[in-house]
Design a protein around this motif. Structure first.
Motif, PDB file in Angstrom:
ATOM      1  N   TRP A 231     207.198  65.368  17.441  1.00 36.21           N
ATOM      2  CA  TRP A 231     206.510  66.053  17.578  1.00 36.21           C
ATOM      3  C   TRP A 231     205.160  65.611  17.945  1.00 36.21           C
ATOM      4  CZ3 TRP A 231     205.816  71.196  17.325  1.00 36.21           C
ATOM      5  CH2 TRP A 231     206.896  72.501  17.043  1.00 36.21           C
ATOM      6  N   ARG A 232     204.401  65.623  19.105  1.00 36.65           N
ATOM      7  CA  ARG A 232     202.648  64.991  19.595  1.00 36.65           C
ATOM      8  C   ARG A 232     202.198  66.163  19.706  1.00 36.65           C
ATOM      9  NH1 ARG A 232     203.422  63.555  25.836  1.00 36.65           N
ATOM     10  NH2 ARG A 232     204.185  64.938  27.028  1.00 36.65           N
ATOM     11  N   ILE A 233     200.529  65.527  19.854  1.00 37.31           N
ATOM     12  CA  ILE A 233     199.350  66.608  20.572  1.00 37.31           C
ATOM     13  C   ILE A 233     198.780  65.615  21.560  1.00 37.31           C
ATOM     14  CG2 ILE A 233     198.105  66.215  18.662  1.00 37.31           C
ATOM     15  CD1 ILE A 233     196.957  68.992  18.432  1.00 37.31           C
ATOM     16  N   ALA A 234     198.358  66.323  22.624  1.00 33.73           N
ATOM     17  CA  ALA A 234     197.533  65.788  23.197  1.00 33.73           C
ATOM     18  C   ALA A 234     196.620  66.734  23.839  1.00 33.73           C
ATOM     19  CB  ALA A 234     198.401  65.419  24.731  1.00 33.73           C
ATOM     20  N   VAL A 269     194.593  70.646  26.418  1.00 32.28           N
ATOM     21  CA  VAL A 269     195.204  70.832  25.575  1.00 32.28           C
ATOM     22  C   VAL A 269     196.510  70.746  25.273  1.00 32.28           C
ATOM     23  CG1 VAL A 269     194.790  72.615  24.663  1.00 32.28           C
ATOM     24  CG2 VAL A 269     195.230  71.001  22.630  1.00 32.28           C
ATOM     25  N   HIS A 270     197.509  70.078  25.071  1.00 31.56           N
ATOM     26  CA  HIS A 270     199.458  69.911  24.574  1.00 31.56           C
ATOM     27  C   HIS A 270     200.205  69.819  23.382  1.00 31.56           C
ATOM     28  CE1 HIS A 270     203.168  68.903  25.906  1.00 31.56           C
ATOM     29  NE2 HIS A 270     203.523  68.052  25.343  1.00 31.56           N
ATOM     30  N   ILE A 271     200.533  70.609  22.730  1.00 34.07           N
ATOM     31  CA  ILE A 271     201.788  70.226  22.109  1.00 34.07           C
ATOM     32  C   ILE A 271     202.182  70.487  22.400  1.00 34.07           C
ATOM     33  CG2 ILE A 271     201.668  71.687  19.549  1.00 34.07           C
ATOM     34  CD1 ILE A 271     199.988  73.073  19.362  1.00 34.07           C
ATOM     35  N   GLY A 272     204.017  69.889  22.513  1.00 33.30           N
ATOM     36  CA  GLY A 272     205.131  69.090  22.211  1.00 33.30           C
ATOM     37  C   GLY A 272     205.650  69.217  21.577  1.00 33.30           C
TER      38      GLY A 272
END
Length: 639
Positions: A231-234, A269-272
């Protein structure tokens, strides 16, 4: 004829020096063609990929400057160093190129003239992918001529990377020019940070009877954090402002002494999630653009605020090494509040799916489908099929697909809200969405890790193309605020426009070792467009009929020499009222010489733009600067 022959020789000598198996530099992994990672040669598409560090090595000042010398890209610049430019691919209009930043679309709902205002500092860019040709089945509306896809260092960072890089530079030159750029990129296992700024300004560039100016600034910051290996958030914030003299940018009237200021704010925003064979992401972005335009000191200024909200859900699954699925849904909301165009909004929803399948050794096919639903406008089903076959050093490819584009708010409502309009361009609320069928066939030849040569034949059959055309008062569909004695250009659906073209480009990279390297690229494009409309529409008559552009970077130890150039042929035009003309052709070349100290941590350079002092314009009435001398320093540090 001798000039064209000379340009052909120059372009191919730069792109095709000493040819010596295909490697990742000339055949890198791309995301623009299929929304999933894939070798460029397997996509079935003609893709040019430019590394982000090219910006500081070439004699360029802004991202539209950099794109100007990408093979196959035509930049129609109204002013220098990012003041305003239109991006054209394969003879389309400037609204028919989609610009994407880390998966989110940047095209402004007010006007396509703002599409080159890309809110990202060059220090943050990992690479720029230019995908030529129909792409609406993947990206929806506007991806007609192609896609400019920007991938940044932060959003592309992987867990486990550790590095720090700092860059800074300053320059000064003729016409009161000064500029600066700076950036920092930091990676430490899970956390990745980046930020940068770019500034260009001058106040001595001559326009018709007056001195022009520009003050252009772009700044951006971003962060990417891996919550776990899966999981990552940007997040990113960017600010961009362009303040410039805009004389005759949009009209050919003698009374035009315009000035304009365009300010953009961008949140993303990006949640991957990615694990084993599956990946899932949620992306969102909000863009706000404030535009203030004054035709002259006596006229009331046009003031507009456009807003773009967007979300994308993307799911990917790899069934095997031969089969990969990507699908999801896009949601857009476009708004404008304007004293000129009025207050309007539009929703758009578009689910999509794309399957990449390898049927046998070397053969890849990718069928894609998108359903685009416009609020209050007929929905469109958009299919596409891409094919690729490897044969030794050759990669053969083909593609066929439908494309669409809806009108922007300027095309629908320009001059719509004013009390009286005596002349100029007028919007048309009844415009229907453009649609076209495009196909292309081509091939890429790779030669011993150093040379790639590509050639593509393409055709696009357009229906209901949206463009401006001179229209008599009696034929205007809405006369409420028009003068019977006025001269007008009405936005309308042209019945039929067919474009045929051939493009070929070459890239050559030779690393001799010990700091000795040559990087070169060149492209040629031939285009022909025909219209069923008896009066030729404005932008169809403006694109280049023949275009070649090239770039070269030679590095030897502490020395760097780089050159960019282009030659363009187009239709001649005249505007007697302002004593302006577009020549049949022009040739432009820029050069930069740089020398480094302390292992290239510090470098000084000298640069000349338009070194042959050619007097030229890309668009009628907007002269570009002659020879322009400048110099500067650059600082680079990393560990």
């Amino acid at each position: 004829m001798q000039k064209k022959t000379l340009l052909l020789i120059i372009s191919w000598s730069l792109g095709g020096l000493m040819a010596q198996a295909q490697d990742s530099t000339l055949n890198p992994v791309t995301v623009s063609a299929s929304l999933s990672q894939q070798r460029a040669s397997e996509t079935g598409r003609n893709i040019t990929i430019i590394p982000g560090d090219r910006f500081n090595k070439l004699p360029v000042h802004s991202l539209d400057d950099l794109l100007r010398y990408v093979p196959g890209v035509e930049i129609q610049a109204r002013g220098p160093m990012g003041s305003q430019s239109d991006i054209v691919l394969r003879g389309g209009t400037f609204q028919q190129v989609l610009v994407i930043l880390d998966g989110m679309r940047l095209n402004d709902p007010n006007t396509g003239h703002f599409n080159s205002y890309i809110p990202i500092a060059p220090a943050e860019i990992e690479r720029i992918e230019v995908l030529k040709g129909a792409s609406s089945a993947i990206y929806g509306a506007d991806a007609v001529g192609g896609v400019v896809y920007i991938v940044t260092k932060t959003f592309a960072a992987r867990m486990g990377q550790k590095s720090t890089k700092v860059t800074a530079g300053a320059k000064a030159g003729q016409y009161g020019l000064w500029g600066a750029d700076a950036g920092v990129v930091y990676s430490n296992n899970r956390l990745h940070l980046a930020g940068g700024v770019l500034r260009n300004q001058a106040d001595g560039v001559q326009q018709r009877g007056t001195t022009g100016y520009f003050n252009n600034t772009t700044a951006s910051v971003s962060a990417n954090y891996w919550l776990s290996p899966s999981w990552r958030i940007a997040y990113r914030f960017a600010y961009d402002t362009r303040d410039f003299a805009a004389q005759n940018y949009y009209t050919t009237f003698l009374s035009d002494t315009a000035g304009e200021k365009v300010t953009s704010r961008w949140h993303q925003v990006h949640i991957g999630y990615e694990k084993n064979r599956a990946s899932f992401s949620v992306d969102g972005a909000f863009k706000s653009v404030t535009d203030g335009y004054a035709f002259n000191k006596l006229s009331a200024a046009n003031s507009s605020v456009s807003k773009l909200f967007q979300w994308r859900l993307l799911y990917g699954y790899r069934f095997s090494k031969h089969s990969n699925l990507a699908g999801g849904v896009n949601f857009l909301e476009k708004k404008i509040a304007s004293n000129d165009r009025g207050h309007h909004n539009l929703y758009q929803v578009s689910p999509f799916v794309s399957l990449t399948q390898k049927l046998w050794e070397g053969f890849t096919m990718r069928p894609s489908l998108q359903w685009v639903y416009f609020e209050n406008i007929t929905a469109e089903l958009v299919p596409q099929l891409d094919l690729s076959q490897q044969a030794g050093d050759w990669q053969l490819r083909g593609s066929v697909g439908k494309t669409i584009r809806d009108a922007d708010f300027t095309e629908r409502y320009n001059n719509y809200n004013k009390a009286l309009v005596t002349s100029g361009r007028v919007g048309n609320p009844d415009l229907r969405a453009e649609r076209s069928l495009s196909y292309e066939v081509g091939g890429d030849w790779f030669r011993k890790e150093k040379l790639k040569v590509s050639a593509t034949f393409f055709q696009r059959f357009h229906q209901r193309l949206i463009d401006y055309s001179t229209t008599a008062y009696a034929d205007m569909p809405r006369k409420t605020n028009l003068s019977p004695t006025g001269t007008y250009a009405l936005a309308k659906n042209v019945a039929e426009v067919n474009t045929t073209g051939f493009e070929t480009d070459a890239q050559y990279i030779h690393d001799f070792g010990q700091g000795h390297k040559l990087t070169a690229g060149a492209g040629l494009v031939w285009l022909s467009s025909s219209s069923s409309d008896s009066t030729p529409s404005f932008y169809i008559s403006s694109h280049a009929k023949f275009l070649t552009n090239f770039s070269l970077i030679y590095e030897y130890g502490d020395l760097l020499v780089s050159v960019t150039g282009l030659y363009k042929q187009r239709q001649e035009q005249q505007a007697a009222a302002i004593n302006a003309a577009l020549s049949r052709d022009y040739f432009l070349m820029n050069a930069k010489v740089q020398y480094g100290f302390f292992h290239n941590m510090l470098a000084v350079y000298a640069q000349v733009d338009n070194m042959f002092d050619r007097q030229y314009s890309d668009l009628l009435g907007t002269p570009m600067p002659g020879s322009w001398f400048m110099g500067g320093v650059q600082l680079r540090w990393k560990r």
